[in-house]
Design a protein around this motif. Structure first.
Motif, PDB file in Angstrom:
ATOM      1  N   MET A   1       4.465   6.616   1.302  1.00  0.00           N
ATOM      2  CA  MET A   1       5.373   5.642   1.889  1.00  0.00           C
ATOM      3  C   MET A   1       4.833   4.244   1.610  1.00  0.00           C
ATOM      4  SD  MET A   1       6.786   5.285   5.797  1.00  0.00           S
ATOM      5  CE  MET A   1       5.223   4.911   6.561  1.00  0.00           C
ATOM      6  N   ASN A   2       5.713   3.346   1.196  1.00  0.00           N
ATOM      7  CA  ASN A   2       5.307   1.977   0.923  1.00  0.00           C
ATOM      8  C   ASN A   2       5.152   1.221   2.237  1.00  0.00           C
ATOM      9  OD1 ASN A   2       6.040  -1.063   0.178  1.00  0.00           O
ATOM     10  ND2 ASN A   2       5.098  -0.046  -1.569  1.00  0.00           N
TER      11      ASN A   2
ATOM     12  N   SER B   1       8.570   1.137   4.490  1.00  0.00           N
ATOM     13  CA  SER B   1       9.843   1.551   3.884  1.00  0.00           C
ATOM     14  C   SER B   1      10.529   2.610   4.737  1.00  0.00           C
ATOM     15  CB  SER B   1       9.607   2.095   2.472  1.00  0.00           C
ATOM     16  OG  SER B   1       8.818   3.273   2.536  1.00  0.00           O
ATOM     17  N   SER B   2       9.812   3.224   5.664  1.00  0.00           N
ATOM     18  CA  SER B   2      10.340   4.260   6.555  1.00  0.00           C
ATOM     19  C   SER B   2      10.885   5.469   5.808  1.00  0.00           C
ATOM     20  CB  SER B   2      11.417   3.701   7.487  1.00  0.00           C
ATOM     21  OG  SER B   2      10.870   2.705   8.319  1.00  0.00           O
ATOM     22  N   SER B   3      10.425   5.655   4.589  1.00  0.00           N
ATOM     23  CA  SER B   3      10.811   6.844   3.820  1.00  0.00           C
ATOM     24  C   SER B   3       9.726   7.135   2.791  1.00  0.00           C
ATOM     25  CB  SER B   3      12.157   6.633   3.129  1.00  0.00           C
ATOM     26  OG  SER B   3      12.063   5.613   2.160  1.00  0.00           O
TER      27      SER B   3
ATOM     28  N   VAL C   1       0.848  -1.179   0.000  1.00  0.00           N
ATOM     29  CA  VAL C   1       0.000   0.000   0.000  1.00  0.00           C
ATOM     30  C   VAL C   1       0.890   1.237   0.000  1.00  0.00           C
ATOM     31  CG1 VAL C   1      -1.829   1.228   1.232  1.00  0.00           C
ATOM     32  CG2 VAL C   1      -1.667  -1.256   1.416  1.00  0.00           C
ATOM     33  N   ASP C   2       0.581   2.210  -0.872  1.00  0.00           N
ATOM     34  CA  ASP C   2       1.265   3.495  -0.854  1.00  0.00           C
ATOM     35  C   ASP C   2       0.434   4.433   0.008  1.00  0.00           C
ATOM     36  OD1 ASP C   2       3.438   2.796  -2.462  1.00  0.00           O
ATOM     37  OD2 ASP C   2       2.251   3.060  -4.276  1.00  0.00           O
ATOM     38  N   VAL C   3       0.948   4.772   1.183  1.00  0.00           N
ATOM     39  CA  VAL C   3       0.227   5.573   2.174  1.00  0.00           C
ATOM     40  C   VAL C   3       0.618   7.041   2.023  1.00  0.00           C
ATOM     41  CG1 VAL C   3      -0.078   5.951   4.655  1.00  0.00           C
ATOM     42  CG2 VAL C   3       0.092   3.630   3.752  1.00  0.00           C
ATOM     43  N   PRO C   4      -0.363   7.963   1.956  1.00  0.00           N
ATOM     44  CA  PRO C   4      -0.057   9.393   1.843  1.00  0.00           C
ATOM     45  C   PRO C   4       0.771   9.880   3.031  1.00  0.00           C
ATOM     46  CG  PRO C   4      -2.403   8.991   1.549  1.00  0.00           C
ATOM     47  CD  PRO C   4      -1.798   7.705   1.986  1.00  0.00           C
TER      48      PRO C   4
ATOM     49  N   MET D   1       2.078   4.994  10.708  1.00  0.00           N
ATOM     50  CA  MET D   1       2.189   3.596  10.309  1.00  0.00           C
ATOM     51  C   MET D   1       3.268   2.917  11.136  1.00  0.00           C
ATOM     52  SD  MET D   1       0.075   2.817   7.950  1.00  0.00           S
ATOM     53  CE  MET D   1      -1.183   3.999   8.310  1.00  0.00           C
ATOM     54  N   ASN D   2       2.847   1.994  11.965  1.00  0.00           N
ATOM     55  CA  ASN D   2       3.770   1.239  12.805  1.00  0.00           C
ATOM     56  C   ASN D   2       3.518  -0.240  12.604  1.00  0.00           C
ATOM     57  OD1 ASN D   2       4.869   3.562  14.205  1.00  0.00           O
ATOM     58  ND2 ASN D   2       2.874   3.702  15.208  1.00  0.00           N
TER      59      ASN D   2
END
Length: 181
Positions: A76-77, A66-68, A32-35, A42-43
């Motif tokens: 963020m992926n 991905s933490s970036s 998922v690509d999160v805005p 996201m944890n």
């Protein structure tokens, strides 16, 4: 397609034909690509509700991120793992994903309380003497019928719903009110 007796060679650049495609699908990983607005929440372990186009619902958890942020999309992926014991999901499917995020200090109001004016989004706050004051707000999340406000409102404020554009600040409110808890 291969026929009986075809020679399959490793490393050959011509006629590379797959003999088999293997997938273990009792556990599915969803990307998922999160805005960026939600990325910092996201944890690992965050709950996710996934819905297929057929309306079937599934629950999973964030396994890793991905933490970036991707600089071009500002997303963020995030990888969500979910069990698929009945094998209802297959690789390549598209799912709608909703994350259950903790929203500290956010106040929720009905969408009909939010007004979009040229200055900024606002909410009409009704005082104890029924006068109207317009509060500039910062929207944290819009869920359609409910809007989560990051700042500009306090818990316990009464807000006017479906207020007319003809009501000015300081007037006595002529709209239905709702007290926030």
């Amino acid at each position: 397609r291969s026929d009986i007796g075809d020679l399959i060679t490793a490393g050959s650049t011509t006629n590379n034909t797959s003999l088999y495609s293997i997938a273990q699908i009792d556990k599915i990983r969803v990307f998922v690509d999160v805005p960026q607005d939600a990325a910092m929440q996201m944890n690992t372990g965050t709950m996710a509700q996934l819905t297929s186009s057929g309306g079937q619902s599934f629950e999973g958890n964030v396994a890793r991120t991905s933490s970036s942020l991707d600089p071009s999309s500002r997303t963020m992926n995030v990888e969500v793992d979910l069990d698929n014991p009945q094998l209802l999901l297959v690789p390549g499917m598209s799912l709608n994903v909703t994350f259950k995020l903790h929203q500290p200090n956010w106040v929720s109001v009905p969408a009909s309380a939010v007004m979009f004016r040229s200055k900024s989004p606002q909410v009409a706050v009704v005082s104890d003497d029924s006068t109207v004051k317009f509060a500039d707000i910062v929207i944290g999340e819009d869920q359609g019928d409910v809007v989560y406000i990051r700042s500009g409102l306090e818990v316990g404020d009464r807000v006017a719903l479906n207020i007319s554009n003809q009501i000015d600040e300081g007037e006595i409110g002529r709209a239905s009110c709702r007290e926030r808890v």
